[in-house]
Motif scaffolding. Structure first.
Motif, mmCIF file in Angstrom:
data_model
loop_
_atom_site.group_PDB
_atom_site.id
_atom_site.type_symbol
_atom_site.label_atom_id
_atom_site.label_comp_id
_atom_site.label_asym_id
_atom_site.label_seq_id
_atom_site.Cartn_x
_atom_site.Cartn_y
_atom_site.Cartn_z
ATOM 1 N N VAL A 112 -29.488 -27.314 5.647
ATOM 2 C CA VAL A 112 -30.438 -28.157 4.930
ATOM 3 C C VAL A 112 -29.651 -29.264 4.243
ATOM 4 O O VAL A 112 -28.636 -29.000 3.581
ATOM 5 N N ASN A 113 -30.101 -30.503 4.414
ATOM 6 C CA ASN A 113 -29.516 -31.643 3.711
ATOM 7 C C ASN A 113 -30.580 -32.260 2.814
ATOM 8 O O ASN A 113 -31.693 -32.555 3.272
ATOM 9 N N TYR A 114 -30.239 -32.448 1.542
ATOM 10 C CA TYR A 114 -31.143 -33.156 0.643
ATOM 11 C C TYR A 114 -30.441 -34.403 0.131
ATOM 12 O O TYR A 114 -29.363 -34.331 -0.464
ATOM 13 N N TYR A 115 -31.065 -35.565 0.359
ATOM 14 C CA TYR A 115 -30.507 -36.857 -0.032
ATOM 15 C C TYR A 115 -31.161 -37.308 -1.340
ATOM 16 O O TYR A 115 -32.362 -37.600 -1.376
ATOM 17 N N PHE A 116 -30.372 -37.360 -2.403
ATOM 18 C CA PHE A 116 -30.882 -37.860 -3.674
ATOM 19 C C PHE A 116 -31.149 -39.359 -3.590
ATOM 20 O O PHE A 116 -32.130 -39.863 -4.138
ATOM 21 N N ASN A 117 -30.252 -40.052 -2.911
ATOM 22 C CA ASN A 117 -30.364 -41.484 -2.666
ATOM 23 C C ASN A 117 -29.373 -41.824 -1.552
ATOM 24 O O ASN A 117 -28.895 -40.920 -0.852
ATOM 25 N N ASN A 118 -29.043 -43.088 -1.392
ATOM 26 C CA ASN A 118 -28.132 -43.489 -0.321
ATOM 27 C C ASN A 118 -26.691 -43.061 -0.566
ATOM 28 O O ASN A 118 -25.868 -43.119 0.347
ATOM 29 N N TRP A 119 -26.370 -42.616 -1.793
ATOM 30 C CA TRP A 119 -24.980 -42.344 -2.150
ATOM 31 C C TRP A 119 -24.702 -40.869 -2.423
ATOM 32 O O TRP A 119 -23.551 -40.472 -2.486
ATOM 33 N N ALA A 120 -25.733 -40.089 -2.594
ATOM 34 C CA ALA A 120 -25.509 -38.691 -2.986
ATOM 35 C C ALA A 120 -26.391 -37.761 -2.166
ATOM 36 O O ALA A 120 -27.581 -38.037 -1.948
ATOM 37 N N ARG A 121 -25.806 -36.653 -1.721
ATOM 38 C CA ARG A 121 -26.575 -35.633 -1.021
ATOM 39 C C ARG A 121 -25.923 -34.277 -1.238
ATOM 40 O O ARG A 121 -24.735 -34.170 -1.544
ATOM 41 N N ILE A 122 -26.730 -33.229 -1.063
ATOM 42 C CA ILE A 122 -26.216 -31.878 -1.113
ATOM 43 C C ILE A 122 -26.572 -31.182 0.196
ATOM 44 O O ILE A 122 -27.675 -31.369 0.735
ATOM 45 N N THR A 123 -25.618 -30.400 0.726
ATOM 46 C CA THR A 123 -25.777 -29.728 2.010
ATOM 47 C C THR A 123 -25.605 -28.227 1.825
ATOM 48 O O THR A 123 -24.705 -27.785 1.097
ATOM 49 N N LEU A 124 -26.453 -27.461 2.479
ATOM 50 C CA LEU A 124 -26.342 -26.000 2.483
ATOM 51 C C LEU A 124 -26.336 -25.525 3.927
ATOM 52 O O LEU A 124 -27.273 -25.801 4.679
ATOM 53 N N ASP A 125 -25.263 -24.833 4.337
ATOM 54 C CA ASP A 125 -25.128 -24.309 5.700
ATOM 55 C C ASP A 125 -24.901 -22.806 5.661
ATOM 56 O O ASP A 125 -24.148 -22.305 4.816
ATOM 57 N N TYR A 126 -25.538 -22.108 6.607
ATOM 58 C CA TYR A 126 -25.245 -20.690 6.816
ATOM 59 C C TYR A 126 -24.771 -20.521 8.258
ATOM 60 O O TYR A 126 -25.463 -20.933 9.197
ATOM 61 N N ILE A 127 -23.575 -19.933 8.439
ATOM 62 C CA ILE A 127 -22.961 -19.801 9.764
ATOM 63 C C ILE A 127 -22.910 -18.318 10.141
ATOM 64 O O ILE A 127 -22.231 -17.524 9.487
ATOM 65 N N ASP A 128 -23.622 -17.984 11.211
ATOM 66 C CA ASP A 128 -23.607 -16.635 11.770
ATOM 67 C C ASP A 128 -22.573 -16.622 12.894
ATOM 68 O O ASP A 128 -22.780 -17.212 13.951
ATOM 69 N N ARG A 129 -21.445 -15.943 12.657
ATOM 70 C CA ARG A 129 -20.348 -15.907 13.629
ATOM 71 C C ARG A 129 -20.431 -14.629 14.471
ATOM 72 O O ARG A 129 -20.538 -13.531 13.924
ATOM 73 N N ASN A 187 -19.527 -13.827 8.499
ATOM 74 C CA ASN A 187 -20.444 -14.945 8.307
ATOM 75 C C ASN A 187 -20.092 -15.693 7.011
ATOM 76 O O ASN A 187 -19.496 -15.127 6.096
ATOM 77 N N ILE A 188 -20.489 -16.945 6.965
ATOM 78 C CA ILE A 188 -20.140 -17.791 5.819
ATOM 79 C C ILE A 188 -21.375 -18.562 5.353
ATOM 80 O O ILE A 188 -22.165 -19.045 6.176
ATOM 81 N N ILE A 189 -21.507 -18.694 4.038
ATOM 82 C CA ILE A 189 -22.474 -19.614 3.467
ATOM 83 C C ILE A 189 -21.698 -20.691 2.726
ATOM 84 O O ILE A 189 -20.752 -20.403 1.985
ATOM 85 N N GLU A 190 -22.054 -21.955 2.988
ATOM 86 C CA GLU A 190 -21.331 -23.087 2.403
ATOM 87 C C GLU A 190 -22.321 -24.058 1.778
ATOM 88 O O GLU A 190 -23.421 -24.261 2.307
ATOM 89 N N THR A 191 -21.902 -24.657 0.696
ATOM 90 C CA THR A 191 -22.684 -25.747 0.120
ATOM 91 C C THR A 191 -21.720 -26.847 -0.311
ATOM 92 O O THR A 191 -20.585 -26.573 -0.712
ATOM 93 N N GLN A 192 -22.178 -28.089 -0.188
ATOM 94 C CA GLN A 192 -21.295 -29.216 -0.485
ATOM 95 C C GLN A 192 -22.097 -30.347 -1.148
ATOM 96 O O GLN A 192 -23.151 -30.746 -0.666
ATOM 97 N N LEU A 193 -21.556 -30.834 -2.260
ATOM 98 C CA LEU A 193 -22.098 -32.004 -2.935
ATOM 99 C C LEU A 193 -21.265 -33.206 -2.544
ATOM 100 O O LEU A 193 -20.051 -33.207 -2.711
ATOM 101 N N GLN A 194 -21.922 -34.220 -2.017
ATOM 102 C CA GLN A 194 -21.216 -35.412 -1.540
ATOM 103 C C GLN A 194 -21.654 -36.642 -2.318
ATOM 104 O O GLN A 194 -22.834 -36.897 -2.505
#
Length: 376
Positions: free
Chosen positions: A339-356, A366-373
């Motif tokens: 899931v990617n949520y874009y606050f605006n053109n400069w900021a977004r937060i991403t949540l990924d779940y990887i089933d290995r 398995n890994i759960i990751e989140t990233q603020l960009q």
């Protein structure tokens, strides 16, 4: 009736002096009012605008004799900051926050045909990622020299800030000079020269893009090549319709790797495609490689869709990789939902779940990751 010339001139000077610290729009409004009241003619107002523009430019030139201003064509500064959290299912791995990327990008135009870029990574060990210049003769012929991305693999060439998922695919990390490549993590870059361009224009877009380059093959941010052989790489992209890109690429070279390290074959080949229609984007890529006597291959397919335009994006990906074609039980398959949520053109937060999933023995990894960009 028009006022005498002397009176009009005195009135005009008084207005200019009293509004010298006002915004440009206020000055423009005043000039328009004077024209309507027949105090000024249109020609006189245009002359004032021209004189004012010359004076403003002279002030800038005096303050900056080299004509370099941040945000102009000559010098543009931007950056990227990505803060990541990883939660591991596998025992022995600690859940943690990390500074994934912290980068500063400096670029600009020397003139209409000549530009440059210097891109630096500050997260972890400081590294010079890009340092190159490009000269454009025409749309169909551009020359690039320095350190930059090797034109192989669509996902490798996509900017880190524009990736749909936090991590790249297994096969791209292994065969495009990234984290799992035999020559080590080179961030997909090398030092060399290349030519490229676009040709065969149809309906306001080019049908073909091409790139051909010659590189050291030793990676980025190094002082010298580790063998006398130069590696060659080529990529051709076809745009049969708008928003559809279909590409094929190859890489032939020699790398210095192994235990003990020695010069060995390092060849790659692959093709990829991407299609965007409305809020939906579909992308797929297949790559294969030969490292010494070992043959490897893998592919991925993904889809993303904006359920809320420019705000909320859902993403799904299937990613499979075989690190050794001779061994029949070492393939790994990743299933990623994001899931990617874009606050605006400069900021977004991403949540990924990887089933290995491993081919023979399933590991709970398995890994759960989140990233603020943030970009600027």
């Amino acid at each position: 009736m028009k006022l005498p010339y002397v009176i009009r001139t005195v009135l005009l000077l008084s207005i200019l002096f009293t509004t010298i610290t006002s915004q440009a729009q206020q000055n423009e409004d005043l000039l328009n009012i004077l024209i309507k009241k027949n105090v000024l003619s249109q020609q006189e107002a245009d002359s004032i605008r021209a004189d004012q523009a010359i004076k403003e430019q002279a002030k800038k030139d005096k303050a900056n004799q080299h004509n370099i201003t941040i945000g102009t064509r000559a010098l543009q500064i931007s950056g990227l900051v990505q803060t990541e959290y990883q939660g591991f299912q596998q025992s022995g791995f600690n859940n943690s926050f990390s500074l994934h990327r912290a980068r500063l990008d400096v670029k600009g135009d020397i003139n209409d045909n000549w530009n440059y870029e210097v891109y630096t990574e500050f997260a972890g060990t400081t590294k010079l990622l890009d340092a190159y210049t490009t000269y454009k003769i025409a749309d169909y012929l551009k020359f690039t020299a320095g350190q930059f991305k090797v034109p192989f693999s669509l996902e490798s060439l996509i900017s880190d800030s524009q990736l749909d998922f936090i991590d790249r695919s297994q096969v791209v990390n292994a065969l495009a000079g990234r984290s799992a490549d035999v020559i080590g993590n080179q961030n997909g870059r090398d030092i060399g020269i290349q030519i490229g361009g676009s040709f065969a224009k149809l309906n306001e877009h080019y049908l073909f893009d091409y790139t051909f380059g010659v590189f050291n093959g030793a990676g980025y941010d190094v002082t010298a090549d580790n063998n006398s052989r130069k590696d060659i790489v080529g990529r051709l992209t076809v745009h049969p319709i708008k928003n559809l890109d279909i590409s094929g690429n190859f890489y032939n070279g020699v790398g210095f790797y192994g235990t003990p390290a020695k010069n060995q074959k390092r060849n790659r080949g692959g093709f990829d495609a991407r299609y965007v229609i409305g809020g939906l984007a579909i992308q797929a890529e297949y790559d294969k490689g030969t490292d010494g006597a070992i043959k490897r291959d893998g592919w991925f397919g993904q889809a993303t869709y904006f359920v809320i335009p420019k705000r909320l994006q859902l993403a799904a990906k299937y990613d499979t990789y075989d690190p050794n074609k001779i061994v029949k039980t070492d393939r790994t398959n990743y299933y990623t939902g994001g899931v990617n949520y874009y606050f605006n053109n400069w900021a977004r937060i991403t949540l990924d779940y990887i089933d290995r999933r491993e081919e023979i023995t399933q590991v709970k990894n398995n890994i759960i990751e989140t990233q603020l960009q943030l970009t600027f």
